[in-house]
Design a protein around this motif. Structure first.
Motif, PDB file in Angstrom:
ATOM      1  N   VAL A 104       2.930  10.852  12.354  1.00  0.00           N
ATOM      2  CA  VAL A 104       1.595  10.831  12.994  1.00  0.00           C
ATOM      3  C   VAL A 104       0.713  11.976  11.786  1.00  0.00           C
ATOM      4  N   LEU A 105       1.254  12.977  11.358  1.00  0.00           N
ATOM      5  CA  LEU A 105       0.865  13.957  10.363  1.00  0.00           C
ATOM      6  C   LEU A 105       0.428  13.163   9.100  1.00  0.00           C
ATOM      7  N   LEU A 106       1.336  12.498   8.748  1.00  0.00           N
ATOM      8  CA  LEU A 106       1.270  11.828   7.316  1.00  0.00           C
ATOM      9  C   LEU A 106      -0.105  10.834   7.473  1.00  0.00           C
ATOM     10  N   ASN A 107      -0.179  10.091   8.648  1.00  0.00           N
ATOM     11  CA  ASN A 107      -1.037   9.193   8.975  1.00  0.00           C
ATOM     12  C   ASN A 107      -2.561   9.882   8.679  1.00  0.00           C
ATOM     13  N   LEU A 108      -2.517  10.899   9.375  1.00  0.00           N
ATOM     14  CA  LEU A 108      -3.639  11.596   9.487  1.00  0.00           C
ATOM     15  C   LEU A 108      -4.067  12.284   8.287  1.00  0.00           C
ATOM     16  N   ILE A 109      -3.143  12.605   7.480  1.00  0.00           N
ATOM     17  CA  ILE A 109      -3.588  13.394   6.179  1.00  0.00           C
ATOM     18  C   ILE A 109      -3.775  12.553   5.168  1.00  0.00           C
ATOM     19  N   LEU A 110      -3.103  11.395   4.882  1.00  0.00           N
ATOM     20  CA  LEU A 110      -3.043  10.663   3.614  1.00  0.00           C
ATOM     21  C   LEU A 110      -4.437   9.941   3.641  1.00  0.00           C
ATOM     22  N   PRO A 111      -5.285   9.727   2.542  1.00  0.00           N
ATOM     23  CA  PRO A 111      -6.219   8.674   2.657  1.00  0.00           C
ATOM     24  C   PRO A 111      -5.907   7.472   2.948  1.00  0.00           C
ATOM     25  N   GLY A 112      -7.231   6.589   3.099  1.00  0.00           N
ATOM     26  CA  GLY A 112      -6.868   5.367   3.543  1.00  0.00           C
ATOM     27  C   GLY A 112      -6.291   4.936   4.844  1.00  0.00           C
ATOM     28  N   LYS A 113      -6.925   5.653   5.999  1.00  0.00           N
ATOM     29  CA  LYS A 113      -6.382   5.428   7.210  1.00  0.00           C
ATOM     30  C   LYS A 113      -6.372   3.964   7.916  1.00  0.00           C
ATOM     31  N   ASP A 114      -7.603   3.305   7.601  1.00  0.00           N
ATOM     32  CA  ASP A 114      -7.746   1.866   7.855  1.00  0.00           C
ATOM     33  C   ASP A 114      -6.655   1.044   7.551  1.00  0.00           C
ATOM     34  N   LYS A 115      -5.846   1.350   6.326  1.00  0.00           N
ATOM     35  CA  LYS A 115      -4.713   0.662   6.097  1.00  0.00           C
ATOM     36  C   LYS A 115      -3.657   0.645   6.852  1.00  0.00           C
ATOM     37  N   GLY A 116      -3.591   1.484   7.774  1.00  0.00           N
ATOM     38  CA  GLY A 116      -2.344   1.808   8.711  1.00  0.00           C
ATOM     39  C   GLY A 116      -2.641   0.973   9.920  1.00  0.00           C
ATOM     40  N   HIS A 117      -3.685   0.307  10.280  1.00  0.00           N
ATOM     41  CA  HIS A 117      -3.857  -0.317  11.287  1.00  0.00           C
ATOM     42  C   HIS A 117      -3.631  -1.778  10.981  1.00  0.00           C
ATOM     43  N   GLY A 118      -3.654  -2.405   9.644  1.00  0.00           N
ATOM     44  CA  GLY A 118      -3.682  -3.811   9.387  1.00  0.00           C
ATOM     45  C   GLY A 118      -4.864  -4.350   9.668  1.00  0.00           C
ATOM     46  N   ASN A 119      -4.701  -5.824   9.878  1.00  0.00           N
ATOM     47  CA  ASN A 119      -5.904  -6.498  10.170  1.00  0.00           C
ATOM     48  C   ASN A 119      -5.230  -7.647  11.294  1.00  0.00           C
ATOM     49  N   GLY A 120      -4.436  -7.302  11.946  1.00  0.00           N
ATOM     50  CA  GLY A 120      -3.581  -7.981  13.130  1.00  0.00           C
ATOM     51  C   GLY A 120      -4.315  -8.009  14.274  1.00  0.00           C
ATOM     52  N   SER A 121      -3.676  -8.854  15.374  1.00  0.00           N
ATOM     53  CA  SER A 121      -4.253  -9.088  16.551  1.00  0.00           C
ATOM     54  C   SER A 121      -4.264  -7.906  17.437  1.00  0.00           C
ATOM     55  N   GLU A 134       0.954  -1.206   0.008  1.00  0.00           N
ATOM     56  CA  GLU A 134      -0.056   0.043  -0.064  1.00  0.00           C
ATOM     57  C   GLU A 134       0.910   1.183  -0.240  1.00  0.00           C
ATOM     58  N   LYS A 135       0.641   2.254  -1.065  1.00  0.00           N
ATOM     59  CA  LYS A 135       1.661   3.291  -1.019  1.00  0.00           C
ATOM     60  C   LYS A 135       1.591   4.079   0.177  1.00  0.00           C
ATOM     61  N   ARG A 136       0.416   4.446   0.888  1.00  0.00           N
ATOM     62  CA  ARG A 136       0.470   5.318   2.172  1.00  0.00           C
ATOM     63  C   ARG A 136       1.344   4.675   3.180  1.00  0.00           C
ATOM     64  N   ASN A 137       1.261   3.057   3.523  1.00  0.00           N
ATOM     65  CA  ASN A 137       2.009   2.544   4.099  1.00  0.00           C
ATOM     66  C   ASN A 137       3.533   2.826   3.963  1.00  0.00           C
ATOM     67  N   LEU A 138       3.920   2.626   2.678  1.00  0.00           N
ATOM     68  CA  LEU A 138       5.259   2.455   2.364  1.00  0.00           C
ATOM     69  C   LEU A 138       5.704   3.965   2.580  1.00  0.00           C
ATOM     70  N   ILE A 139       5.086   5.085   2.194  1.00  0.00           N
ATOM     71  CA  ILE A 139       5.624   6.365   2.263  1.00  0.00           C
ATOM     72  C   ILE A 139       5.627   6.604   3.789  1.00  0.00           C
ATOM     73  N   ILE A 140       4.679   6.326   4.669  1.00  0.00           N
ATOM     74  CA  ILE A 140       4.902   6.790   6.065  1.00  0.00           C
ATOM     75  C   ILE A 140       6.064   5.940   6.741  1.00  0.00           C
ATOM     76  N   THR A 141       6.255   4.984   6.489  1.00  0.00           N
ATOM     77  CA  THR A 141       7.341   4.040   6.912  1.00  0.00           C
ATOM     78  C   THR A 141       8.876   4.743   6.471  1.00  0.00           C
TER      79      THR A 141
END
Length: 458
Positions: free
Chosen positions: A426-443, A386-393
């Protein structure tokens, strides 16, 4: 894991002889990591032991004696404490640590009032994971310097050999030791490296000899106790320094942001601990109490001159292996930590540990910190496709490890290092679309959502 038999329950009081043995065992598992942080930052190991013990007792009190957690020196604060000490001395580092503890309290209040989900929106795994990686990788050069150089800063094959022996023993203990012995690889590594360093002639034992001579030359019981027990080098506000003269916005920016990262780690620890013990600690006594206890422990440490405290993964490991969950055992370990902090010989023995020994241990430990950040992302199934996750990381890693800095002239402060990296994430995560992708689907995220519905503030 919950199906295993519980040897001792959370509120169970052991017989006195078992109490002493189990508490000492628990402390030894925490000992190596607890003394490593003050050793690396230039703070007093004795003060760290005392503040660790007092912080743990305060934590147990605030959590109503329901969470068997030992609190020790936080690795996340190593680099920030060093930066703060370079800027304003020990006093400045303590002021920053104090306000980091206050942040814990404020977050605890918000969780009590608004629940848990909001903090996960601000600090999802895609932000916290890379920031933790920055903490470990940012310390890599420190570990190599300690492992390679002598006291004059020159490259030394002797010091390298000591560091390698220490590292090798720590790795062997981690990989091949079983049961409780597998929980104390740091202690094994330090002791083995210490002994080898003595054979190589790089251990200054003058302080130990002087302490021993003072003890053995005591002419009365009073003289013996005076020689054996010594008050640690506490750094007390309003006694040793005036907080108002030391306070600065720069100090806050160096240390306070770390609290948000360690709070996220704390939440993860509580989830794992809940699974190990079989109690939902996020619900009862509540995550707000647990975080508040952690904050109070850090405030206590800052008032004494010790490093900030945090819950320990080693603690969870000991509980998982021994199945002894008694808070009285943990409290006993805290009392022993306080006692050891006042024994002069213990302080001298710790102070004599060569930097090469700590460097050897740190090579593994700092790598583990970085790897734990990566593991957080893996466990939560963070998709870097996911582009947003790659960018933030990517942005967090390069800004944090590269040492980027941005001056803020109106406030006369600099945003730099991990603080700038965390803020950027934090700012990139709040600004970039698709915030749910930053949480993943882990435990981790799933458990947090469950905790939210269960009302952890109960």
């Amino acid at each position: 894991m919950n199906n295993q038999e519980t040897v001792m329950g959370v509120r169970e009081v052991p017989a006195w002889h078992k109490w002493i043995t189990l508490s000492l065992q628990h402390l030894f598992a925490m000992f190596g990591a607890t003394i490593l942080v003050p050793f690396l930052t230039g703070l007093s190991p004795a003060v760290a032991l005392v503040s660790s013990g007092l912080g743990t007792l305060a934590y147990l009190l605030i959590t109503k004696g329901r969470i068997p957690a030992y609190l020790g020196s936080s690795f996340a604060f190593i680099a920030p404490i060093g930066a703060a000490m370079n800027a304003s001395g020990v006093e400045g580092a303590m002021i920053g640590s104090f306000f980091a503890g206050i942040v814990y309290g404020l977050v605890a209040m918000l969780i009590r009032l608004a629940g848990l989900k909001w903090i996960m929106k601000v600090l999802p795994p895609v932000v916290v994971g890379p920031v933790i990686m920055v903490i470990g990788l940012g310390l890599a050069s420190t570990a190599i310097d300690m492992a390679s150089n002598d006291t004059d800063g020159n490259y030394s094959l002797t010091h390298v050999s000591v560091a390698l022996v220490t590292l090798a023993v720590t790795i062997i203990a981690t990989m091949f030791f079983k049961g409780f012995m597998s929980i104390i690889p740091i202690l094994f590594g330090i002791v083995s490296g210490y002994v080898f360093a003595i054979t190589q002639g790089i251990v200054d034992t003058s302080g130990i000899k002087a302490e021993w001579q003072e003890i053995t030359s005591a002419n009365s019981l009073g003289d013996f106790f005076q020689a054996f027990f010594q008050v640690p080098d506490f750094v007390l506000p309003f006694v040793d320094y005036s907080p108002l003269t030391v306070f600065s916005a720069n100090i806050l920016l160096i240390l306070v942001p770390v609290a948000f990262v360690t709070i996220a780690e704390h939440i993860g620890d509580q989830m794992v601990l809940s699974k190990v013990v079989g109690n939902n600690f996020l619900e009862k006594p509540g995550l707000h109490r647990s975080i508040a206890g952690d904050g109070v422990a850090t405030v206590i440490a800052s008032m004494l001159g010790g490093p900030p405290n945090t819950t320990y993964g080693e603690n969870i490991g000991v509980l998982a292996i021994t199945r002894v969950f008694s808070v009285f055992v943990v409290g006993g370990a805290a009392v022993f930590a306080i006692l050891f902090g006042f024994i002069g010989m213990v302080t001298e023995v710790i102070s004599a540990i060569p930097s090469a020994v700590m460097g050897g241990v740190s090579i593994l430990l700092f790598g583990i910190i970085a790897s734990s950040g990566l593991r957080m992302m893996v466990d939560n199934h963070i998709d870097l496709g996911e582009k947003r996750n790659l960018i933030i990381t990517s942005v967090i890693l390069v800004i944090g490890i590269g040492g980027a800095s941005i001056p803020v002239p109106p406030l006369n402060i600099d945003l730099s290092g991990m603080s700038l990296a965390a803020l950027s994430g934090v700012l990139l995560n709040l600004i970039l679309p698709g915030k749910d992708k930053g949480h993943g689907n882990g435990s981790m995220f799933q458990v947090n959502n469950k905790a939210e519905s269960d009302d952890p503030a109960a």
